[in-house]
Design a protein around this motif. Sequence first.
Motif, PDB file in Angstrom:
ATOM      1  N   UNK A 261       0.824  -1.207   0.000  1.00 35.96           N
ATOM      2  CA  UNK A 261       0.000   0.000   0.000  1.00 35.96           C
ATOM      3  C   UNK A 261       0.860   1.258   0.000  1.00 35.96           C
ATOM      4  N   UNK A 262       1.867   1.298   0.887  1.00 42.07           N
ATOM      5  CA  UNK A 262       2.742   2.470   0.941  1.00 42.07           C
ATOM      6  C   UNK A 262       3.523   2.638  -0.353  1.00 42.07           C
ATOM      7  N   UNK A 263       3.836   1.539  -0.983  1.00 45.51           N
ATOM      8  CA  UNK A 263       4.568   1.611  -2.239  1.00 45.51           C
ATOM      9  C   UNK A 263       3.785   2.402  -3.271  1.00 45.51           C
ATOM     10  N   UNK A 264       2.475   2.173  -3.326  1.00 46.20           N
ATOM     11  CA  UNK A 264       1.660   2.905  -4.291  1.00 46.20           C
ATOM     12  C   UNK A 264       1.283   4.300  -3.808  1.00 46.20           C
ATOM     13  N   UNK A 265       1.322   4.533  -2.475  1.00 49.99           N
ATOM     14  CA  UNK A 265       1.042   5.872  -1.975  1.00 49.99           C
ATOM     15  C   UNK A 265       2.235   6.790  -2.192  1.00 49.99           C
ATOM     16  N   UNK A 266       3.440   6.293  -1.885  1.00 46.78           N
ATOM     17  CA  UNK A 266       4.645   7.101  -2.039  1.00 46.78           C
ATOM     18  C   UNK A 266       5.014   7.243  -3.517  1.00 46.78           C
ATOM     19  N   UNK A 267       5.041   6.133  -4.221  1.00 44.20           N
ATOM     20  CA  UNK A 267       5.326   6.147  -5.655  1.00 44.20           C
ATOM     21  C   UNK A 267       3.997   5.980  -6.389  1.00 44.20           C
ATOM     22  N   UNK A 268       3.341   7.083  -6.624  1.00 45.47           N
ATOM     23  CA  UNK A 268       1.990   7.048  -7.193  1.00 45.47           C
ATOM     24  C   UNK A 268       2.026   6.350  -8.553  1.00 45.47           C
ATOM     25  N   UNK A 269       1.178   5.354  -8.742  1.00 46.57           N
ATOM     26  CA  UNK A 269       1.173   4.630 -10.019  1.00 46.57           C
ATOM     27  C   UNK A 269       0.712   5.521 -11.161  1.00 46.57           C
ATOM     28  N   UNK A 270       1.065   5.145 -12.383  1.00 47.11           N
ATOM     29  CA  UNK A 270       0.681   5.976 -13.538  1.00 47.11           C
ATOM     30  C   UNK A 270      -0.824   6.007 -13.733  1.00 47.11           C
ATOM     31  N   UNK A 271      -1.255   7.032 -14.443  1.00 49.14           N
ATOM     32  CA  UNK A 271      -2.649   7.136 -14.876  1.00 49.14           C
ATOM     33  C   UNK A 271      -2.729   6.565 -16.289  1.00 49.14           C
ATOM     34  N   UNK A 272      -3.615   5.598 -16.473  1.00 51.23           N
ATOM     35  CA  UNK A 272      -3.648   4.859 -17.739  1.00 51.23           C
ATOM     36  C   UNK A 272      -4.723   5.386 -18.681  1.00 51.23           C
ATOM     37  N   UNK A 273      -5.052   6.688 -18.557  1.00 48.96           N
ATOM     38  CA  UNK A 273      -6.064   7.257 -19.434  1.00 48.96           C
ATOM     39  C   UNK A 273      -5.591   7.251 -20.884  1.00 48.96           C
ATOM     40  N   UNK A 274      -4.317   7.595 -21.101  1.00 45.16           N
ATOM     41  CA  UNK A 274      -3.797   7.623 -22.472  1.00 45.16           C
ATOM     42  C   UNK A 274      -3.864   6.247 -23.114  1.00 45.16           C
ATOM     43  N   UNK A 275      -3.532   5.211 -22.340  1.00 43.17           N
ATOM     44  CA  UNK A 275      -3.596   3.849 -22.876  1.00 43.17           C
ATOM     45  C   UNK A 275      -5.024   3.471 -23.253  1.00 43.17           C
ATOM     46  N   UNK A 276      -5.973   3.813 -22.392  1.00 41.18           N
ATOM     47  CA  UNK A 276      -7.375   3.529 -22.713  1.00 41.18           C
ATOM     48  C   UNK A 276      -7.823   4.339 -23.915  1.00 41.18           C
ATOM     49  N   UNK A 277      -7.387   5.591 -23.990  1.00 43.05           N
ATOM     50  CA  UNK A 277      -7.742   6.411 -25.145  1.00 43.05           C
ATOM     51  C   UNK A 277      -7.212   5.851 -26.446  1.00 43.05           C
ATOM     52  N   UNK A 278      -5.974   5.347 -26.411  1.00 43.47           N
ATOM     53  CA  UNK A 278      -5.419   4.719 -27.607  1.00 43.47           C
ATOM     54  C   UNK A 278      -6.219   3.479 -28.000  1.00 43.47           C
ATOM     55  N   UNK A 279      -6.671   2.726 -27.008  1.00 42.28           N
ATOM     56  CA  UNK A 279      -7.471   1.532 -27.308  1.00 42.28           C
ATOM     57  C   UNK A 279      -8.795   1.911 -27.954  1.00 42.28           C
ATOM     58  N   UNK A 280      -9.426   2.978 -27.441  1.00 44.52           N
ATOM     59  CA  UNK A 280     -10.683   3.440 -28.032  1.00 44.52           C
ATOM     60  C   UNK A 280     -10.451   3.922 -29.456  1.00 44.52           C
TER      61      UNK A 280
END
Length: 403
Positions: free
Chosen positions: A155-174
């Motif tokens: 949990x702290x790993x993802x809080x401290x090192x915020x994971x990427x936002x995958x909106x661009x990947x979803x947009x490319x798929x659309x």
Amino acid sequence: MGSVAEALREAPAALQRWRRDPVVVQTLRSTAAATISYVVALWLSSEPAPLTAPLTALLVVQVTLYATLTTSLRRVNAVVVGVVIAIAFSVLVGLTWWSLALVILASLVVGRFVRVEEFVPEVAISAMLVLGVTQVASTAWDRVLETLIGAVVGLLFNVVLVPPVWVDTAGESIGDLARRMRLLLLDVGEQLTAPAPVERVAARLHEARRLDNDIADVDAALRQAEDSLRFNPRVKEGFLHRIVLRTGLDTLEICAVVVRVLTRTLTDLAKRRQGEVLFPQETGLALEETVQHLADTLVSFAVLVTSTSTGGSAAAEARLGAELEAAATARHRAAGLLWEQAQADPGLWHLYGAMLAEIDRVLDELDPDHRGRRLMEELDRHAREQRARRHRIRSFARPGGGS
């Protein structure tokens, strides 16, 4: 030498692609989190090899912070329940073949009731591992401690090192889905003015049916993007992004269904024509022009729903409006020619009418006004759900409200 230089020039681009690849990101993040959790568990646990901690971190750390939070809770719940069951059985009967069977059965049943979802087997696994040791109590609590360490580190790993936002990947798929639908419609348009054997027309029908698989892949990418927006401190308007992308995919899915029905109609028409040209030259050209504009509207719509800037959205909406207007004009001219064809051959009027109705359905779904109403409906529904949720919380918080 030239190949080495070329590889060096392409290295930054390849590195950028890897950074945007969910599989690569997931692999690196999971490896780091599992290793850190093992080191921490060596300090805090009395076990010589506390592998439960890295195992928990490996399962807890997901691509998105939202998934990590929900997975952590379910996994810790599953382990604790399994340990409690093992302690109870060890005190009563110890380890025998029939007690092991009862432990597994009880763990799987209880796991369903405590709603740990995909971690139901983990309840039984935890119970069996704890039941199989000599000092049950100490090992049980060590296992709980290691599980908590792995979950907290993940949990702290993802809080401290915020994971990427995958909106661009979803947009490319659309966007890829819209382009595949466009190519399919262009192929359909080419068949309208040339001899069309049934097998060739039916091939487009089979291709349209395969769009269902593409939509499922896009839906998976979109779900990942939606999760990456939840609880993410780098995103201020996550909910709005989710609604825009989700309603956009829903619209393309409806259009894919209509396109499949359109290819079914053309296949039926090809069977009636028995390999001849589907339409006279002028009618076929009008329909081909209509289908071409219809194909372009799909791509313009995808650009509109995936655009992240106000200027880009305005330009995409203008292009979409122009394409829709051109498609409507071509459709109107084709409808007049089809009416003349239906009078000459009344036995085919139902197929002509079906084609026009399917074209109209796509144009209606892609219309910006229709999309605006759809977005407002989703926003209103979400607002009602939020009000109802706050009302339930206030009712429960009042004295006697939870009784």
